[in-house]
Design a protein around this motif. Structure first.
Motif, PDB file in Angstrom:
ATOM      1  N   MET A  30       0.445  -1.134   0.314  1.00  0.00           N
ATOM      2  CA  MET A  30       0.058   0.237  -0.352  1.00  0.00           C
ATOM      3  C   MET A  30       0.869   1.305   0.334  1.00  0.00           C
ATOM      4  SD  MET A  30      -3.293  -1.205  -0.459  1.00  0.00           S
ATOM      5  CE  MET A  30      -3.977  -0.088   0.559  1.00  0.00           C
ATOM      6  N   THR A  31       2.257   1.297  -0.188  1.00  0.00           N
ATOM      7  CA  THR A  31       2.876   2.838   0.230  1.00  0.00           C
ATOM      8  C   THR A  31       4.074   3.138  -0.741  1.00  0.00           C
ATOM      9  OG1 THR A  31       3.947   2.005   2.143  1.00  0.00           O
ATOM     10  CG2 THR A  31       2.513   2.137   2.636  1.00  0.00           C
ATOM     11  N   VAL A  32       4.685   1.835  -0.825  1.00  0.00           N
ATOM     12  CA  VAL A  32       5.636   1.802  -1.552  1.00  0.00           C
ATOM     13  C   VAL A  32       5.631   2.578  -2.634  1.00  0.00           C
ATOM     14  CG1 VAL A  32       7.375   0.218  -3.293  1.00  0.00           C
ATOM     15  CG2 VAL A  32       7.276  -0.020  -0.626  1.00  0.00           C
ATOM     16  N   VAL A  33       4.614   2.513  -3.822  1.00  0.00           N
ATOM     17  CA  VAL A  33       3.906   3.429  -4.748  1.00  0.00           C
ATOM     18  C   VAL A  33       3.427   5.108  -4.638  1.00  0.00           C
ATOM     19  CG1 VAL A  33       2.397   3.220  -6.514  1.00  0.00           C
ATOM     20  CG2 VAL A  33       3.295   1.107  -6.064  1.00  0.00           C
ATOM     21  N   PRO A  34       2.881   4.532  -3.503  1.00  0.00           N
ATOM     22  CA  PRO A  34       2.192   6.619  -3.253  1.00  0.00           C
ATOM     23  C   PRO A  34       4.220   6.659  -2.640  1.00  0.00           C
ATOM     24  CG  PRO A  34       0.966   4.797  -2.069  1.00  0.00           C
ATOM     25  CD  PRO A  34       1.973   3.731  -3.205  1.00  0.00           C
ATOM     26  N   ALA A  35       5.027   6.286  -2.112  1.00  0.00           N
ATOM     27  CA  ALA A  35       5.673   7.405  -1.759  1.00  0.00           C
ATOM     28  C   ALA A  35       6.842   7.210  -2.717  1.00  0.00           C
ATOM     29  CB  ALA A  35       6.595   6.446  -0.600  1.00  0.00           C
ATOM     30  N   GLU A  36       6.484   6.736  -3.691  1.00  0.00           N
ATOM     31  CA  GLU A  36       7.294   6.656  -5.170  1.00  0.00           C
ATOM     32  C   GLU A  36       6.658   8.194  -5.742  1.00  0.00           C
ATOM     33  OE1 GLU A  36      10.896   6.906  -7.978  1.00  0.00           O
ATOM     34  OE2 GLU A  36      10.359   6.007  -5.268  1.00  0.00           O
ATOM     35  N   GLU A  37       5.316   7.627  -5.689  1.00  0.00           N
ATOM     36  CA  GLU A  37       4.259   8.930  -6.905  1.00  0.00           C
ATOM     37  C   GLU A  37       5.020  10.031  -6.320  1.00  0.00           C
ATOM     38  OE1 GLU A  37       1.000   6.165  -8.408  1.00  0.00           O
ATOM     39  OE2 GLU A  37       0.537   7.519  -6.701  1.00  0.00           O
ATOM     40  N   CYS A  38       4.772  10.121  -4.433  1.00  0.00           N
ATOM     41  CA  CYS A  38       5.312  11.925  -4.214  1.00  0.00           C
ATOM     42  C   CYS A  38       6.167  11.876  -4.307  1.00  0.00           C
ATOM     43  CB  CYS A  38       4.482  11.602  -2.103  1.00  0.00           C
ATOM     44  SG  CYS A  38       3.188  11.324  -1.879  1.00  0.00           S
ATOM     45  N   ASP A  39       7.280  11.638  -4.199  1.00  0.00           N
ATOM     46  CA  ASP A  39       8.651  11.498  -4.466  1.00  0.00           C
ATOM     47  C   ASP A  39       8.541  12.933  -6.024  1.00  0.00           C
ATOM     48  OD1 ASP A  39      11.431  11.673  -3.616  1.00  0.00           O
ATOM     49  OD2 ASP A  39      12.219  10.457  -4.348  1.00  0.00           O
ATOM     50  N   GLN A  40       8.282  12.127  -6.990  1.00  0.00           N
ATOM     51  CA  GLN A  40       8.060  12.781  -8.803  1.00  0.00           C
ATOM     52  C   GLN A  40       7.283  13.749  -8.987  1.00  0.00           C
ATOM     53  OE1 GLN A  40       7.877   8.912 -10.622  1.00  0.00           O
ATOM     54  NE2 GLN A  40       9.927   8.111  -9.877  1.00  0.00           N
ATOM     55  N   GLN A  41       7.247  14.218  -8.194  1.00  0.00           N
ATOM     56  CA  GLN A  41       5.529  14.917  -7.521  1.00  0.00           C
ATOM     57  C   GLN A  41       6.331  16.560  -8.820  1.00  0.00           C
ATOM     58  OE1 GLN A  41       3.138  15.638  -4.501  1.00  0.00           O
ATOM     59  NE2 GLN A  41       1.834  13.738  -5.009  1.00  0.00           N
ATOM     60  N   GLY A  42       7.519  16.648  -7.718  1.00  0.00           N
ATOM     61  CA  GLY A  42       8.205  18.080  -8.355  1.00  0.00           C
ATOM     62  C   GLY A  42       8.018  19.372  -7.838  1.00  0.00           C
ATOM     63  N   SER A  43       7.069  18.847  -6.417  1.00  0.00           N
ATOM     64  CA  SER A  43       7.569  19.386  -5.789  1.00  0.00           C
ATOM     65  C   SER A  43       8.014  19.220  -4.173  1.00  0.00           C
ATOM     66  CB  SER A  43       5.551  20.165  -5.364  1.00  0.00           C
ATOM     67  OG  SER A  43       5.270  18.376  -4.785  1.00  0.00           O
ATOM     68  N   ARG A  44       7.848  20.412  -3.337  1.00  0.00           N
ATOM     69  CA  ARG A  44       8.536  20.029  -1.973  1.00  0.00           C
ATOM     70  C   ARG A  44       8.259  19.271  -1.500  1.00  0.00           C
ATOM     71  NH1 ARG A  44      12.069  24.680   1.130  1.00  0.00           N
ATOM     72  NH2 ARG A  44      12.484  23.376   3.233  1.00  0.00           N
ATOM     73  N   SER A  45       6.767  20.108  -1.390  1.00  0.00           N
ATOM     74  CA  SER A  45       5.759  18.881  -0.648  1.00  0.00           C
ATOM     75  C   SER A  45       5.454  17.870  -0.216  1.00  0.00           C
ATOM     76  CB  SER A  45       4.239  19.774  -0.803  1.00  0.00           C
ATOM     77  OG  SER A  45       2.715  19.354   0.317  1.00  0.00           O
ATOM     78  N   GLY A  46       5.611  17.430  -1.592  1.00  0.00           N
ATOM     79  CA  GLY A  46       5.300  15.684  -2.355  1.00  0.00           C
ATOM     80  C   GLY A  46       7.086  15.133  -1.877  1.00  0.00           C
ATOM     81  N   ARG A  47       8.092  15.455  -1.840  1.00  0.00           N
ATOM     82  CA  ARG A  47       8.253  15.007  -0.887  1.00  0.00           C
ATOM     83  C   ARG A  47       9.066  15.086  -0.023  1.00  0.00           C
ATOM     84  NH1 ARG A  47      11.237  18.031  -5.837  1.00  0.00           N
ATOM     85  NH2 ARG A  47      12.000  19.915  -4.686  1.00  0.00           N
ATOM     86  N   GLY A  48       8.418  15.823   0.810  1.00  0.00           N
ATOM     87  CA  GLY A  48       8.374  15.774   2.056  1.00  0.00           C
ATOM     88  C   GLY A  48       7.595  14.538   2.438  1.00  0.00           C
ATOM     89  N   LYS A  49       6.613  13.829   1.526  1.00  0.00           N
ATOM     90  CA  LYS A  49       5.583  13.617   2.582  1.00  0.00           C
ATOM     91  C   LYS A  49       5.827  12.075   2.282  1.00  0.00           C
ATOM     92  CE  LYS A  49       0.944  16.142   0.766  1.00  0.00           C
ATOM     93  NZ  LYS A  49      -0.195  16.306  -0.300  1.00  0.00           N
ATOM     94  N   ALA A  50       6.447  11.711   1.034  1.00  0.00           N
ATOM     95  CA  ALA A  50       7.747  10.174   0.432  1.00  0.00           C
ATOM     96  C   ALA A  50       8.296  10.650   1.726  1.00  0.00           C
ATOM     97  CB  ALA A  50       7.451  11.073  -0.593  1.00  0.00           C
ATOM     98  N   ARG A  51       8.925  11.288   2.422  1.00  0.00           N
ATOM     99  CA  ARG A  51      10.146  11.079   2.984  1.00  0.00           C
ATOM    100  C   ARG A  51       9.529  10.522   4.715  1.00  0.00           C
ATOM    101  NH1 ARG A  51      12.852  16.020   2.277  1.00  0.00           N
ATOM    102  NH2 ARG A  51      11.271  16.996   3.986  1.00  0.00           N
TER     103      ARG A  51
END
Length: 257
Positions: free
Chosen positions: A82-103
């Motif tokens: 449930m989490t590996v793909v969403p983490a990758e998707e957040c990481d690739q959003q191109g935004s600081r917020s998305g990278r923070g969520k992935a982290r």
């Protein structure tokens, strides 16, 4: 809110009483159900991983207890699914917020992976170690942390805390040499990286992995850090003193002193 509360409940308990122990399987089912009902809610997924790690940290029940290896394995495998793909998707959003969520999602998944491996018995432990390495969460976190540090998106303390857990995870999965490698390749974020590696070395030593760290060259890497700093001629500030002290403390643990 319910998932977050469950996580806080099991995290706050030093020892499980009868009621909390007997409720653990039902709590796990509730968390898994929430993840499956809202698979796109990254904050929920993050809290869910934390809740399951807090449950796993109390270990398995005895032969008559309800929380078994099957529950431990089920929770972790659902988390990976449930989490590996969403983490990758957040990481690739191109935004600081998305990278923070992935982290932060990876951080709590790492915590769950570590506690699950520590709680498992052989041969399940070895299977979970191999699966965790294949999932690649710890390696992805290390790579993302250094990228985000270069971009100025991480304070030193946050970098150190996140990197520390990622290195501990890699060690628990059987790759303690990454802690030594990070010391050798510390780069421009000298203090937080040394702090993270030193803390990871101490924690892994407490788990009985001094031999692996010694074989990987911990003593030589630590000596190189000290020599590099002395040769740099830079002023020793409070943060540097703290990092060097942490490294010296770690050297003692790894050496068994």
């Amino acid at each position: 809110a319910g998932v977050k509360t469950l996580g806080q409940l099991y995290d706050d308990l030093e020892d499980l009483d009868t009621e909390a122990r007997e409720a653990r399987v039902a709590a796990l089912k509730a968390v898994v159900g929430a993840m499956q009902a809202w698979p796109k809610e990254v904050h929920l997924l993050t809290h869910s991983c934390f809740a399951m790690s807090a449950m796993a940290a109390h270990g398995l029940d005895n032969d008559r207890g309800p929380y078994s290896e099957q529950h431990l394995q089920h929770g972790l495998r659902v988390a990976w699914q449930m989490t590996v793909v969403p983490a990758e998707e957040c990481d690739q959003q191109g935004s600081r917020s998305g990278r923070g969520k992935a982290r932060y999602l990876r951080q709590e998944l790492l915590r769950l992976e570590v506690e699950s491996v520590k709680a498992a018995k052989e041969p399940l432990r070895q299977n979970l170690q191999s699966e965790a390495l294949r999932a690649g969460n710890a390696a992805a976190q290390c790579k993302a942390l250094m990228r985000d540090a270069r971009a100025g998106e991480l304070e030193a303390k946050e970098l150190s805390e996140h990197l520390h857990l990622a290195l501990v995870a890699l060690g628990v999965f059987g790759q303690a040499e990454h802690t030594v490698q990070v010391l050798r390749e510390r780069g421009e974020w000298w203090q937080p990286v040394v702090q993270a590696a030193a803390g990871a070395a101490v924690e892994l030593s407490r788990l009985g992995m001094q031999g692996e760290l010694q074989s990987a060259g911990m003593a030589q890497a630590a000596r190189a850090v000290h020599e590099s700093w002395q040769q740099s001629g830079k002023r020793v500030d409070a943060a540097t003193e703290e990092a060097l002290a942490a490294l010296q403390f770690a050297e003692g643990w790894v050496a068994g002193a």
